[in-house]
Design an enzyme around this catalytic site. Sequence first.
Site, PDB file in Angstrom:
ATOM      1  N   ASP A 181      -4.436  34.420   0.815  1.00  0.00           N
ATOM      2  CA  ASP A 181      -5.398  35.049  -0.095  1.00  0.00           C
ATOM      3  C   ASP A 181      -6.446  33.998  -0.400  1.00  0.00           C
ATOM      4  O   ASP A 181      -6.127  32.912  -0.878  1.00  0.00           O
ATOM      5  CB  ASP A 181      -4.745  35.544  -1.378  1.00  0.00           C
ATOM      6  CG  ASP A 181      -5.652  36.549  -2.093  1.00  0.00           C
ATOM      7  OD1 ASP A 181      -5.873  37.638  -1.532  1.00  0.00           O
ATOM      8  OD2 ASP A 181      -6.156  36.233  -3.178  1.00  0.00           O
ATOM      9  N   PHE A 217     -16.425  34.162   9.439  1.00  0.00           N
ATOM     10  CA  PHE A 217     -16.392  35.510   8.873  1.00  0.00           C
ATOM     11  C   PHE A 217     -16.610  35.401   7.372  1.00  0.00           C
ATOM     12  O   PHE A 217     -16.728  34.315   6.812  1.00  0.00           O
ATOM     13  CB  PHE A 217     -15.050  36.207   9.186  1.00  0.00           C
ATOM     14  CG  PHE A 217     -13.840  35.536   8.590  1.00  0.00           C
ATOM     15  CD1 PHE A 217     -13.297  35.968   7.389  1.00  0.00           C
ATOM     16  CD2 PHE A 217     -13.235  34.459   9.233  1.00  0.00           C
ATOM     17  CE1 PHE A 217     -12.187  35.348   6.835  1.00  0.00           C
ATOM     18  CE2 PHE A 217     -12.123  33.832   8.688  1.00  0.00           C
ATOM     19  CZ  PHE A 217     -11.595  34.279   7.486  1.00  0.00           C
ATOM     20  N   GLY A 218     -16.683  36.534   6.703  1.00  0.00           N
ATOM     21  CA  GLY A 218     -16.829  36.534   5.250  1.00  0.00           C
ATOM     22  C   GLY A 218     -18.126  35.876   4.801  1.00  0.00           C
ATOM     23  O   GLY A 218     -19.207  36.167   5.318  1.00  0.00           O
ATOM     24  N   TYR A 219     -18.005  34.979   3.847  1.00  0.00           N
ATOM     25  CA  TYR A 219     -19.170  34.308   3.258  1.00  0.00           C
ATOM     26  C   TYR A 219     -19.569  33.041   4.035  1.00  0.00           C
ATOM     27  O   TYR A 219     -20.454  32.304   3.587  1.00  0.00           O
ATOM     28  CB  TYR A 219     -18.878  33.928   1.806  1.00  0.00           C
ATOM     29  CG  TYR A 219     -18.637  35.106   0.888  1.00  0.00           C
ATOM     30  CD1 TYR A 219     -19.690  35.690   0.183  1.00  0.00           C
ATOM     31  CD2 TYR A 219     -17.363  35.630   0.707  1.00  0.00           C
ATOM     32  CE1 TYR A 219     -19.474  36.769  -0.673  1.00  0.00           C
ATOM     33  CE2 TYR A 219     -17.134  36.705  -0.142  1.00  0.00           C
ATOM     34  CZ  TYR A 219     -18.186  37.264  -0.825  1.00  0.00           C
ATOM     35  OH  TYR A 219     -17.971  38.338  -1.668  1.00  0.00           O
TER      36      TYR A 219
END
Length: 214
Positions: free
Chosen positions: A89, A173-175
């Site tokens: 997470d 990926f993501g931010y």
Amino acid sequence: MTGPNEGVGGDAPQAIRKLKPGKLVIASHNPGKVREIRALLGPYGIEPVSAAELDLPEPEETGTTFVANAELKALQAADLSGLPALSDDSGLCVEALNNEPGIFSARWGGEAKDFDLAMRKVEDRLAALPPETSRSAHFICALALAWPDGHVEWFEGRVDGTLVWPPRGDKGFGYDPMFVADGHAQTFGEMDPQAKHAMSHRADAFRQLVAAVF
């Protein structure tokens, strides 16, 4: 950062359960995370299988911390699969935004988890603040390793940096395309995956996990 299995103040690390070679469920439906975790586990005789491959459901993330959410995902996957399970997470914490989006990092992208939208939301929030506002941010990664009998080990890593706009790069990926780690010029989105693996928040947590359980 230290997890619960790390020595504190010079104390010896506690004895913990070791992970044997074989199948391990990666308790994630995020293909980017699964790809990075596979790469990090490669040298250790582990056969990663993702929760998506096993058609396991995604649990509702009801925890209030990264560690709590990682634990609930790992425990569910281990219980349903009968195999050890590893969950990650992680998220972006922007200091000027009271460490948001934090545990809600994926949810800032809506139901589709659109990170272009999520990055724009972060930038819009920052742009509404005074120009001298710090753009400091950090990524946190909590790893939870669970066994079917309910035993859990967890480890937490961190990397600090600065946010840039517009986003740069199509890797990661993501931010990643808006985050530049301290001491570097490239965003995580521009960085070669191996270079990112060497110093990211996920790599920090994995170093702790590897030292403890392999």
